[in-house]
Design a protein around this motif. Structure first.
Motif, PDB file in Angstrom:
ATOM      1  N   ASP A   6     -19.819  74.215 -11.369  1.00 41.38           N
ATOM      2  CA  ASP A   6     -19.967  74.944  -9.822  1.00 41.38           C
ATOM      3  C   ASP A   6     -20.922  76.387  -9.798  1.00 41.38           C
ATOM      4  O   ASP A   6     -20.911  76.533 -10.949  1.00 41.38           O
ATOM      5  CB  ASP A   6     -18.729  75.253  -9.002  1.00 41.38           C
ATOM      6  N   GLY A   7     -21.300  76.638  -8.649  1.00 42.30           N
ATOM      7  CA  GLY A   7     -22.188  77.844  -8.472  1.00 42.30           C
ATOM      8  C   GLY A   7     -22.710  78.014  -7.298  1.00 42.30           C
ATOM      9  O   GLY A   7     -22.908  76.968  -6.210  1.00 42.30           O
ATOM     10  N   ASP A   8     -23.315  79.171  -7.166  1.00 51.09           N
ATOM     11  CA  ASP A   8     -23.716  79.742  -5.803  1.00 51.09           C
ATOM     12  C   ASP A   8     -25.205  80.611  -6.024  1.00 51.09           C
ATOM     13  O   ASP A   8     -24.803  81.718  -6.430  1.00 51.09           O
ATOM     14  CB  ASP A   8     -22.752  80.189  -4.825  1.00 51.09           C
ATOM     15  N   ASP A   9     -26.222  80.171  -5.682  1.00 54.12           N
ATOM     16  CA  ASP A   9     -27.360  81.105  -5.945  1.00 54.12           C
ATOM     17  C   ASP A   9     -27.528  82.225  -4.858  1.00 54.12           C
ATOM     18  O   ASP A   9     -28.227  82.970  -5.014  1.00 54.12           O
ATOM     19  CB  ASP A   9     -28.691  80.418  -6.211  1.00 54.12           C
ATOM     20  N   ARG A  10     -26.725  81.823  -3.708  1.00 58.47           N
ATOM     21  CA  ARG A  10     -26.929  82.735  -2.646  1.00 58.47           C
ATOM     22  C   ARG A  10     -26.141  84.041  -3.222  1.00 58.47           C
ATOM     23  O   ARG A  10     -26.114  85.140  -2.617  1.00 58.47           O
ATOM     24  CB  ARG A  10     -26.419  82.179  -1.319  1.00 58.47           C
ATOM     25  N   GLY A  11     -25.019  83.772  -3.914  1.00 55.95           N
ATOM     26  CA  GLY A  11     -24.137  85.026  -4.250  1.00 55.95           C
ATOM     27  C   GLY A  11     -23.193  85.447  -3.407  1.00 55.95           C
ATOM     28  O   GLY A  11     -22.984  84.987  -2.237  1.00 55.95           O
ATOM     29  N   VAL A  12     -22.323  86.092  -3.923  1.00 54.28           N
ATOM     30  CA  VAL A  12     -21.094  87.009  -2.936  1.00 54.28           C
ATOM     31  C   VAL A  12     -20.928  88.313  -3.460  1.00 54.28           C
ATOM     32  O   VAL A  12     -21.471  88.729  -4.580  1.00 54.28           O
ATOM     33  CB  VAL A  12     -19.834  86.302  -3.261  1.00 54.28           C
ATOM     34  N   ARG A  13     -20.275  88.909  -2.638  1.00 53.33           N
ATOM     35  CA  ARG A  13     -19.928  90.484  -2.896  1.00 53.33           C
ATOM     36  C   ARG A  13     -18.934  90.544  -4.223  1.00 53.33           C
ATOM     37  O   ARG A  13     -18.323  89.789  -4.459  1.00 53.33           O
ATOM     38  CB  ARG A  13     -19.408  91.275  -1.800  1.00 53.33           C
ATOM     39  N   ALA A  14     -19.190  91.810  -5.101  1.00 55.65           N
ATOM     40  CA  ALA A  14     -18.210  91.884  -6.019  1.00 55.65           C
ATOM     41  C   ALA A  14     -16.756  91.630  -5.736  1.00 55.65           C
ATOM     42  O   ALA A  14     -16.111  91.099  -6.672  1.00 55.65           O
ATOM     43  CB  ALA A  14     -18.646  93.237  -6.851  1.00 55.65           C
ATOM     44  N   GLU A  15     -16.434  92.149  -4.699  1.00 54.12           N
ATOM     45  CA  GLU A  15     -15.036  92.104  -4.466  1.00 54.12           C
ATOM     46  C   GLU A  15     -14.363  90.833  -4.040  1.00 54.12           C
ATOM     47  O   GLU A  15     -13.303  90.455  -3.950  1.00 54.12           O
ATOM     48  CB  GLU A  15     -14.650  92.982  -3.157  1.00 54.12           C
TER      49      GLU A  15
END
Length: 869
Positions: free
Chosen positions: A582-591
């Motif tokens: 799985d993965g997400d190139d858009r990303g998420v915040r560290a928390e």
């Protein structure tokens, strides 16, 4: 009426409010469903949800009506009372149901008086686009309640949904089956429609419910009953044809598509249903990959994640398997692979789960496999299977029941060519006298099995069914034939149990020696006293396997872009090949990383764990996130009174808001003791190896210093040093700041190659951040630090415990066990206080890459699929 209509109709049911089920013009009709096991109906959760909270809790009944053919050929209605056992998902308490109902939108209903109902065949793998489909269900679209049937195609998928084209489901079909017309199996449950396409829930979503703590046990029992039901129909008299016989006539099961007959598959699944389930997807996938390597002579892990949860799904992954010939194509070897897989599963059950399986059932399974191998036209395949069954036989009193494995698998060949009379390089894969049909062919008798010495063996008496379970008919009896001389070396692959359980060097390929040379194609080396295989026959190469290939998990978190970190989770096989999870190139915040990565990590670890191997986790991070507490993360979601898949607790809908029986009682509250045996409740670092790696450095060619220092820590002995260059007793004084561009580079470069820098504090900012940067520049591959905030006075104790840990480890390979033990002791405050232990320890374990960066390897085309496959 078509053959499919005749097969589906007795399994199709309509669901409604309690009533007699006969007055179709007055019934409160909710939707459709279909039987998948005696007494068990599969439908959509939103169909059951129309009955309200009490129905979904199983506290109120629903009406189930189906049709049955009478002796004079007429269809008569039959009815029963249904109780919802599984509803997935259900709305939260006190809130109305969402519209549309979220995926998986499935329900299992236990129906009284339906133990003799015929059941549909559940697909064991995903169907491909353009698969011709039949859609079935009850409908009132024309103004009269009746069965509706239509044909269409599988257009593709959208997230978790199957998209249907060529026909749009109408009201009432929800919960009905979407049937693959090429293979004769249910691939989906009709959910609804969009503007231009229909929507179905893939049947694989039912297998996913095996992961649910609430629904898993019921789903497993239903799947087991499904396979035993179909196995029991082989040879049984009935006014209906059984699915195994019908499937044998379909294009998806022709000899050019698979060497596995529908009868052989049904008998195999019946035997597998009696065995304890696999511990996780990794148990199944690694057996499958071991078998593929054995018949192909090369290990090529799948680039597609196979999240299988049952033994039957593992066998299905081998259907249509072909050898890897230059230029594509290849010989069909799926029959060989499936029999080898079955033998490996039997051996694993005998060695690891002897107390959980009835000895008679296991013996019947091994005898059945042996009978198939005895008739195999290629000696090398039969010998490999015999060797595996001897592994099962070797489970003595301490390991489990002794299995009566036939000796005829290694007997001499009959005079003349060993030919079954069927076409293709393998034919049916089962030998027999001229004019006979081998076991597994549609319509063939199963009263005996011809063996190489000319005898025909009658089947053994089946073990009595326990608890009303359906017996698997006609296991092959013991075979008597000359044994192979002791000097003959057989092909036996080592099991996962025989692989070393010590932690290997992360990031490096397994140090496995080459296996034995494979048998050349057309090999003519039979057992002593036997006859050579005819030159025109193509024998697949069967090589011995390398020792258990480890599978670990890579988590990659990239530098932040606009405050969001892209991430990915991958499986890595033997330190070389990777499969994305799985993965997400858009990303998420560290928390948000802990929450977002929980499910992908659980999926990956379920794939990587197998036998005695626990998959390690390598976390590639930017330096600012080195203090991310991955080793403290848990895979179990936060406990709450509501769960994803259950029918035992309340929910409210718009028509039942405020009902007394919609309220929680005390028994519905979460019991914190429920997860005491669930390993997912443990912090990751207490159970398995969790290390940090630098995401930026691993994207560059390794420097000479990095390579040299890695060799140094591998040799050992490991020596304690300080990351900031000051004496350990000084720790890191409050307000200490780095001076100059390379404040610590000189001291870190002067350390010996076996030195491990240690820091008493976080490294994501301030002095620790600058010191870690210089440590990476100077080539250090192993660093220890304390990632939590603490009093400065504790640093002396921390450095002492780090020095003790390094002395205990000796070298880099020995570091993981002591680190895990230390994390376990630190997790208990009383133990930590009694032993003077301090802090949350983090480990940089970052060997230089010894391969081409991931994703840049050259690729070759896969072998061509079977015609029409």
């Amino acid at each position: 009426m078509s053959a499919f209509d005749e097969m589906v109709r007795p399994s199709l049911a309509r669901i409604g409010a309690p009533g007699d089920g006969y007055a179709t013009d007055r019934d409160s009709y909710w939707g459709s469903g279909f039987f998948i096991a005696p007494g068990w109906l599969l439908t959509c959760a939103h169909v059951v949800g129309k009955g309200g909270a009490a129905v979904c809790r199983g506290q109120s009944a629903l009406s189930v009506t189906w049709q049955e053919r009478t002796a004079d050929g007429a269809w008569e209605p039959r009815g029963g009372t249904g109780t919802a056992v599984v509803v997935a998902p259900r709305p939260e308490a006190g809130r109305p149901a969402r519209d549309p109902w979220p995926f998986p939108d499935l329900a299992l209903v236990r129906v009284t008086g339906a133990d003799e109902v015929r059941c549909l065949w559940l697909g064991d793998r995903e169907a491909g686009p353009r698969t011709p489909l039949g859609l079935y269900g009850w409908s009132v679209q024309t103004g009269e309640l009746g069965i509706r049937q239509g044909s269409g195609e599988l257009a593709g998928s959208d997230a978790r949904a199957l998209l249907l084209t060529g026909i749009l489901p109408v009201g009432g079909l929800s919960g009905g089956p979407a049937l693959d017309l090429r293979h004769g199996s249910v691939i989906g449950v009709i959910k609804g429609r969009r503007r231009e396409e229909g929507v179905a829930v893939p049947v694989t979503a039912l297998y996913e419910l095996l992961d649910s703590r609430e629904a898993g046990r019921a789903v497993r029992e239903v799947l087991r009953a499904h396979d035993l039901h179909h196995a029991s129909l082989l040879g049984a008299s009935s006014p209906y044809p059984h699915w195994t016989a019908v499937q044998a006539t379909l294009p998806g099961h022709t000899s050019s598509a698979s060497g596995i007959t529908t009868e052989l598959r049904t008998r195999l699944y019946g035997h597998l249903a009696h065995l304890p389930p696999p511990a996780g997807a990794g148990e199944v996938v690694h057996l499958v990959e071991d078998v593929k390597e054995q018949v192909r002579g090369e290990r090529l892990p799948s680039l597609v994640l196979r999240n299988v949860r049952t033994w039957r799904e593992g066998a299905a992954l081998l259907y249509g398997l072909r050898t890897l010939d230059p230029g594509g194509g290849g010989t069909l070897v799926d029959l060989d692979a499936v029999l080898l897989y079955a033998a490996r599963v039997a051996r694993k059950a005998a060695r690891e789960h002897a107390g959980e399986v009835e000895a008679g059932r296991l013996r019947a399974f091994t005898e059945w496999i042996a009978g198939q191998a005895a008739g195999h036209r290629h000696w090398a395949v039969g010998e490999a299977i015999r060797a595996l069954l001897e592994g099962a036989e070797g489970a003595g009193p301490a390991d489990g029941p002794t299995l009566a494995v036939p000796g005829g698998l290694s007997g001499g060949r009959p005079d003349g060519p060993y030919d079954s009379g069927f076409g293709g390089p393998y034919g049916s894969g089962l030998g027999g006298p001229p004019g006979s049909q081998p076991d597994g062919m549609s319509g063939s008798p199963s009263n005996g099995v011809p063996v190489p010495n000319g005898a025909v063996v009658a089947p053994a008496q089946a073990a009595p069914a326990q608890g009303g379970a359906v017996d698997v008919p006609t296991p092959v009896g013991a075979l008597e034939a000359p044994s192979v001389p002791e000097a003959l070396s057989v092909l036996e692959a080592p099991s996962a149990l025989e692989a070393p359980s010590t932690v290997e060097c992360l990031g490096a390929p397994s140090s496995t020696g080459p296996g034995a040379a494979p048998l050349p194609a057309g090999s003519a080396h039979p057992p002593a006293g036997g006859h050579a295989i005819q030159p025109h026959a193509t024998v697949p190469s069967l090589s011995t396997l390398s020792p258990g290939t480890r599978t670990d998990v890579l988590v990659k978190v990239g530098p932040a872009t606009y405050g969001r970190h892209p991430w990915s989770v991958q499986l890595i096989y033997g330190g070389q090949d990777v499969t994305p999870v799985d993965g997400d190139d858009r990303g998420v915040r560290a928390e948000e990383l802990a929450r977002v990565l929980r499910e992908p990590l659980a999926t990956a670890l379920n794939q990587g764990d197998h036998g005695e191997h626990l998959a390690a986790i390598e976390v590639f991070l930017p330096r600012k996130l080195f203090d991310l507490p991955v080793d403290d993360w848990q895979l179990l979601p936060d406990p709450s009174p509501t769960t994803a898949a259950t029918a035992t607790t309340a929910f409210d809908d718009e028509d039942h808001e405020g009902d007394e029986d919609d309220e929680y009682d005390e028994g519905d509250e979460y019991d914190e003791d429920d997860d005491f045996v669930d390993e997912r409740a443990l912090p990751l670092g207490m159970r398995r190896t969790v290390v940090v790696r630098d995401v930026r450095r691993n994207g560059l060619p390794p420097s000479p210093e990095w390579r040299r220092r890695w060799k140094g820590v591998l040799r050992g002995p490991l020596a304690h040093g300080t990351l900031n260059g000051r004496p350990a007793a000084e720790g890191h004084p409050p307000g200490a700041r780095a001076g100059g561009r390379f404040p610590y580079y000189g001291a870190l470069s002067a350390m010996s190659d076996a030195s491990v820098p240690v820091y008493c504090g976080p490294v994501g900012s301030g002095e620790g951040y600058a010191a870690m940067r210089d440590a990476l520049r100077s080539g250090h591959a192993v660093v220890l630090w304390r990632r939590d905030q603490h009093d400065h006075e504790e640093c002396g104790d921390f450095h002492r415990q780090a020095a003790d840990l390094l002395g205990l480890a000796g070298h880099a390979d020995g570091l993981h066990g002591p680190v895990r033990d230390l994390r376990i002791r630190l997790a208990d405050p009383d133990t930590a206080r009694a032993h003077g232990l301090r802090g949350k320890i983090a480990v940089l374990f970052d060997p230089p890459p010894d391969r081409t960066p991931y994703g840049t390897e050259s690729m070759r085309p896969p072998p061509l699929a079977a015609p029409g496959g």
